[in-house]
Write a protein that holds these residues in place. Structure first.
Motif, PDB file in Angstrom:
ATOM      1  N   ILE A 273       0.838  -1.213  -0.098  1.00  0.00           N
ATOM      2  CA  ILE A 273      -0.005  -0.028   0.146  1.00  0.00           C
ATOM      3  C   ILE A 273       0.867   1.176   0.002  1.00  0.00           C
ATOM      4  O   ILE A 273       0.780   2.244  -0.753  1.00  0.00           O
ATOM      5  CB  ILE A 273      -0.898   0.021   1.346  1.00  0.00           C
ATOM      6  CG1 ILE A 273      -2.078  -1.317   1.092  1.00  0.00           C
ATOM      7  CG2 ILE A 273      -1.869   1.412   1.536  1.00  0.00           C
ATOM      8  CD1 ILE A 273      -3.067  -0.766  -0.038  1.00  0.00           C
ATOM      9  N   ALA A 274       1.956   1.336   0.773  1.00  0.00           N
ATOM     10  CA  ALA A 274       2.726   2.232   1.031  1.00  0.00           C
ATOM     11  C   ALA A 274       3.409   2.629  -0.493  1.00  0.00           C
ATOM     12  O   ALA A 274       3.666   3.616  -0.722  1.00  0.00           O
ATOM     13  CB  ALA A 274       3.982   2.336   2.219  1.00  0.00           C
ATOM     14  N   GLU A 275       3.708   1.502  -1.173  1.00  0.00           N
ATOM     15  CA  GLU A 275       4.623   1.580  -2.308  1.00  0.00           C
ATOM     16  C   GLU A 275       3.788   2.192  -3.411  1.00  0.00           C
ATOM     17  O   GLU A 275       4.146   2.839  -4.365  1.00  0.00           O
ATOM     18  CB  GLU A 275       5.125   0.269  -2.921  1.00  0.00           C
ATOM     19  CG  GLU A 275       6.231  -0.182  -2.081  1.00  0.00           C
ATOM     20  CD  GLU A 275       7.638   0.334  -2.243  1.00  0.00           C
ATOM     21  OE1 GLU A 275       7.591   1.135  -3.283  1.00  0.00           O
ATOM     22  OE2 GLU A 275       8.498   0.240  -1.582  1.00  0.00           O
ATOM     23  N   ILE A 276       2.385   1.792  -3.513  1.00  0.00           N
ATOM     24  CA  ILE A 276       1.625   2.265  -4.468  1.00  0.00           C
ATOM     25  C   ILE A 276       1.308   3.922  -4.140  1.00  0.00           C
ATOM     26  O   ILE A 276       1.046   4.544  -4.958  1.00  0.00           O
ATOM     27  CB  ILE A 276       0.133   1.577  -4.237  1.00  0.00           C
ATOM     28  CG1 ILE A 276       0.145   0.279  -5.243  1.00  0.00           C
ATOM     29  CG2 ILE A 276      -1.092   2.515  -4.983  1.00  0.00           C
ATOM     30  CD1 ILE A 276       0.445   0.605  -6.693  1.00  0.00           C
ATOM     31  N   LEU A 277       0.956   4.165  -2.877  1.00  0.00           N
ATOM     32  CA  LEU A 277       0.748   5.478  -2.537  1.00  0.00           C
ATOM     33  C   LEU A 277       1.632   6.419  -2.688  1.00  0.00           C
ATOM     34  O   LEU A 277       1.475   7.674  -3.026  1.00  0.00           O
ATOM     35  CB  LEU A 277       0.080   5.622  -1.106  1.00  0.00           C
ATOM     36  CG  LEU A 277      -1.202   4.929  -0.609  1.00  0.00           C
ATOM     37  CD1 LEU A 277      -1.578   5.126   0.782  1.00  0.00           C
ATOM     38  CD2 LEU A 277      -2.255   5.595  -1.747  1.00  0.00           C
ATOM     39  N   LEU A 278       2.759   5.951  -2.767  1.00  0.00           N
ATOM     40  CA  LEU A 278       3.992   6.765  -2.878  1.00  0.00           C
ATOM     41  C   LEU A 278       4.277   7.298  -4.435  1.00  0.00           C
ATOM     42  O   LEU A 278       4.588   8.232  -4.569  1.00  0.00           O
ATOM     43  CB  LEU A 278       5.509   6.002  -2.646  1.00  0.00           C
ATOM     44  CG  LEU A 278       6.757   6.654  -2.774  1.00  0.00           C
ATOM     45  CD1 LEU A 278       6.963   7.855  -1.767  1.00  0.00           C
ATOM     46  CD2 LEU A 278       7.847   5.487  -2.482  1.00  0.00           C
ATOM     47  N   LEU A 279       3.683   6.434  -5.392  1.00  0.00           N
ATOM     48  CA  LEU A 279       3.417   6.795  -6.753  1.00  0.00           C
ATOM     49  C   LEU A 279       2.523   8.197  -6.724  1.00  0.00           C
ATOM     50  O   LEU A 279       2.351   8.716  -7.817  1.00  0.00           O
ATOM     51  CB  LEU A 279       2.962   5.549  -7.597  1.00  0.00           C
ATOM     52  CG  LEU A 279       4.027   4.511  -7.613  1.00  0.00           C
ATOM     53  CD1 LEU A 279       3.269   3.260  -8.260  1.00  0.00           C
ATOM     54  CD2 LEU A 279       5.278   4.756  -8.152  1.00  0.00           C
ATOM     55  N   TYR A 280       1.738   8.210  -5.875  1.00  0.00           N
ATOM     56  CA  TYR A 280       0.759   9.446  -5.866  1.00  0.00           C
ATOM     57  C   TYR A 280       1.104  10.530  -4.923  1.00  0.00           C
ATOM     58  O   TYR A 280       0.261  11.114  -4.326  1.00  0.00           O
ATOM     59  CB  TYR A 280      -0.768   9.088  -5.325  1.00  0.00           C
ATOM     60  CG  TYR A 280      -1.192   8.038  -6.616  1.00  0.00           C
ATOM     61  CD1 TYR A 280      -2.054   8.358  -7.706  1.00  0.00           C
ATOM     62  CD2 TYR A 280      -1.232   6.417  -6.337  1.00  0.00           C
ATOM     63  CE1 TYR A 280      -2.661   7.311  -8.495  1.00  0.00           C
ATOM     64  CE2 TYR A 280      -1.703   5.769  -7.227  1.00  0.00           C
ATOM     65  CZ  TYR A 280      -2.298   6.284  -8.385  1.00  0.00           C
ATOM     66  OH  TYR A 280      -2.990   5.407  -9.558  1.00  0.00           O
ATOM     67  N   ASN A 281       2.544  10.467  -4.830  1.00  0.00           N
ATOM     68  CA  ASN A 281       3.095  11.655  -3.969  1.00  0.00           C
ATOM     69  C   ASN A 281       2.519  11.668  -2.264  1.00  0.00           C
ATOM     70  O   ASN A 281       2.692  12.695  -1.513  1.00  0.00           O
ATOM     71  CB  ASN A 281       2.702  12.952  -4.613  1.00  0.00           C
ATOM     72  CG  ASN A 281       3.415  13.069  -5.853  1.00  0.00           C
ATOM     73  OD1 ASN A 281       4.317  12.811  -6.270  1.00  0.00           O
ATOM     74  ND2 ASN A 281       2.586  13.641  -6.812  1.00  0.00           N
ATOM     75  N   VAL A 282       2.161  10.410  -1.800  1.00  0.00           N
ATOM     76  CA  VAL A 282       2.048  10.350  -0.536  1.00  0.00           C
ATOM     77  C   VAL A 282       3.240   9.784   0.234  1.00  0.00           C
ATOM     78  O   VAL A 282       3.866   8.795  -0.403  1.00  0.00           O
ATOM     79  CB  VAL A 282       0.950   9.200  -0.275  1.00  0.00           C
ATOM     80  CG1 VAL A 282       0.742   9.033   1.281  1.00  0.00           C
ATOM     81  CG2 VAL A 282      -0.379   9.874  -0.776  1.00  0.00           C
ATOM     82  N   PRO A 283       3.740  10.434   1.195  1.00  0.00           N
ATOM     83  CA  PRO A 283       5.208  10.148   1.725  1.00  0.00           C
ATOM     84  C   PRO A 283       5.149   8.832   2.156  1.00  0.00           C
ATOM     85  O   PRO A 283       4.107   8.198   2.637  1.00  0.00           O
ATOM     86  CB  PRO A 283       5.237  11.304   2.954  1.00  0.00           C
ATOM     87  CG  PRO A 283       4.378  12.335   2.602  1.00  0.00           C
ATOM     88  CD  PRO A 283       3.288  11.893   1.741  1.00  0.00           C
ATOM     89  N   GLU A 284       6.136   7.935   2.053  1.00  0.00           N
ATOM     90  CA  GLU A 284       6.388   6.645   2.304  1.00  0.00           C
ATOM     91  C   GLU A 284       5.997   6.404   3.836  1.00  0.00           C
ATOM     92  O   GLU A 284       5.279   5.394   4.196  1.00  0.00           O
ATOM     93  CB  GLU A 284       7.591   6.190   2.000  1.00  0.00           C
ATOM     94  CG  GLU A 284       7.776   4.604   2.230  1.00  0.00           C
ATOM     95  CD  GLU A 284       9.269   3.871   1.595  1.00  0.00           C
ATOM     96  OE1 GLU A 284       9.223   2.875   1.613  1.00  0.00           O
ATOM     97  OE2 GLU A 284      10.040   4.566   1.683  1.00  0.00           O
ATOM     98  N   THR A 285       6.438   7.059   4.648  1.00  0.00           N
ATOM     99  CA  THR A 285       6.197   6.920   6.143  1.00  0.00           C
ATOM    100  C   THR A 285       4.539   7.038   6.425  1.00  0.00           C
ATOM    101  O   THR A 285       3.733   6.330   7.144  1.00  0.00           O
ATOM    102  CB  THR A 285       6.684   8.130   6.899  1.00  0.00           C
ATOM    103  OG1 THR A 285       6.598   9.357   6.575  1.00  0.00           O
ATOM    104  CG2 THR A 285       8.344   7.783   7.038  1.00  0.00           C
TER     105      THR A 285
END
Length: 319
Positions: A273-285
């Protein structure tokens, strides 16, 4: 001796993989980043998490109600509560061994409703086939409308050349198996066909039952609740509250894959989920904290409902 070892490995290996992924991922973070993730847990608006759990209850109920259509077509009319308890227990059992919950569902109906295991299990397999088609629809929607993001993610995480080789080998082996199954006169094959006759009857019930549209409507509703309960959770954190609906569907699809191929996503779900959201500019943390909040809340619900159902089953069926 072989069976206990196999059972032990089937439980411990997925858990060990999840633990490895967790340790591996968290070793990449600094102390400041870990403290940042803790802050996300503290500032999250858990009202949306509770709302997602409330939505999840409708999915449980609908899955139990949907099960009556193929069972009635086979001549069985089990209690709604026994079906619901079986569904709740199945979700909980899946936390230990992937997909083992389907077996537990059939076992519960065999014990408390005297429905032959092979026929009950056959209806469950048929349900899963229908669910797979609906999930495939979600996957292709995400692929079509988020093609750039999905292709980047797949290229980064999946060796496409090896995947194609495995797909070709799998298709060839499946074709050989089908030919042997259909035309072989070997005694072992004939005995297997006889043993699986009830399973086949249960699977065919989906296609021959009179209430196909009711079954399909519940199937769509079940997946709607899955998506809705995931969607409302994005508002728990400011960092995820403004992502697009396309991002929600993409993350939902990837999360569903993690849940389906592991013991309910332990370790893998938050990371993907974190990896996907990172593609949408959501910080990994933030993405990782969000993934853990969603996974933990759903896991607590599964354990609670499964445990309650396990306790209520003998009491409800005491006659």
């Amino acid at each position: 001796m072989k069976f206990p070892i196999k059972k032990f490995l089937s439980i411990t290996l997925p858990i060990a993989l999840g633990v490895f992924l967790i340790i591996y991922k968290y070793n990449e973070f600094s102390a400041a980043q870990i403290a940042e993730m803790k802050g996300y847990f503290q500032q999250a608006d858990y009202l949306y998490i509770y709302l997602s759990l409330f939505i999840a209850l409708f999915g449980y109920i609908s899955r139990a109600y949907r099960w009556k259509y193929p069972l009635q077509h086979l001549g069985y009319n089990p209690s709604f509560w026994n079906k619901l308890f079986a569904v709740c227990i199945a979700y909980m059992v899946n936390l230990s061994v992937p997909r083992s919950g389907e077996i537990s569902r059939a076992v519960v109906l065999k014990k408390y409703e005297n429905i032959p295991f092979d026929q009950g299990f056959g209806t469950i397999v048929a349900e899963r086939i229908v669910d797979l088609f609906i999930f495939a629809a979600f996957f292709f929607v995400a692929l079509i409308f988020q093609i750039n993001v999905v292709s980047d993610f797949l290229t980064k995480h999946i060796p496409v050349d090896q995947l194609l080789i495995l797909a070709v080998v799998g298709i060839v082996l499946a074709a050989i198996f089908m030919l042997v199954w259909m035309y072989s006169k070997l005694g072992i094959i004939l005995k297997a066909k006889e043993k699986l006759a009830g399973l086949t009857a249960g699977m065919k019930s989906i296609y021959t039952m009179p209430h196909k549209w009711g079954f399909l409507a519940h199937s769509i509703f079940i997946w709607f609740t899955y998506l809705a309960m995931f969607y409302v959770t994005i508002f728990a954190l400011p960092e995820t509250a403004n992502i697009s609906f396309g991002a929600v569907v993409t993350a939902f699809v990837v999360g569903s894959i993690a849940i389906g191929f592991t013991n309910s996503g332990f370790g893998a779900y938050p990371i993907l989920i974190a990896e996907i959201l990172l593609l949408y500019n959501v910080p990994e943390t933030a993405g990782l904290a969000f993934g853990w909040i969603v996974w933990i809340s759903q896991t607590v619900l599964m354990i609670a409902l499964g445990g309650i159902s396990f306790l209520l089953l003998p009491l409800f069926n005491r006659r």
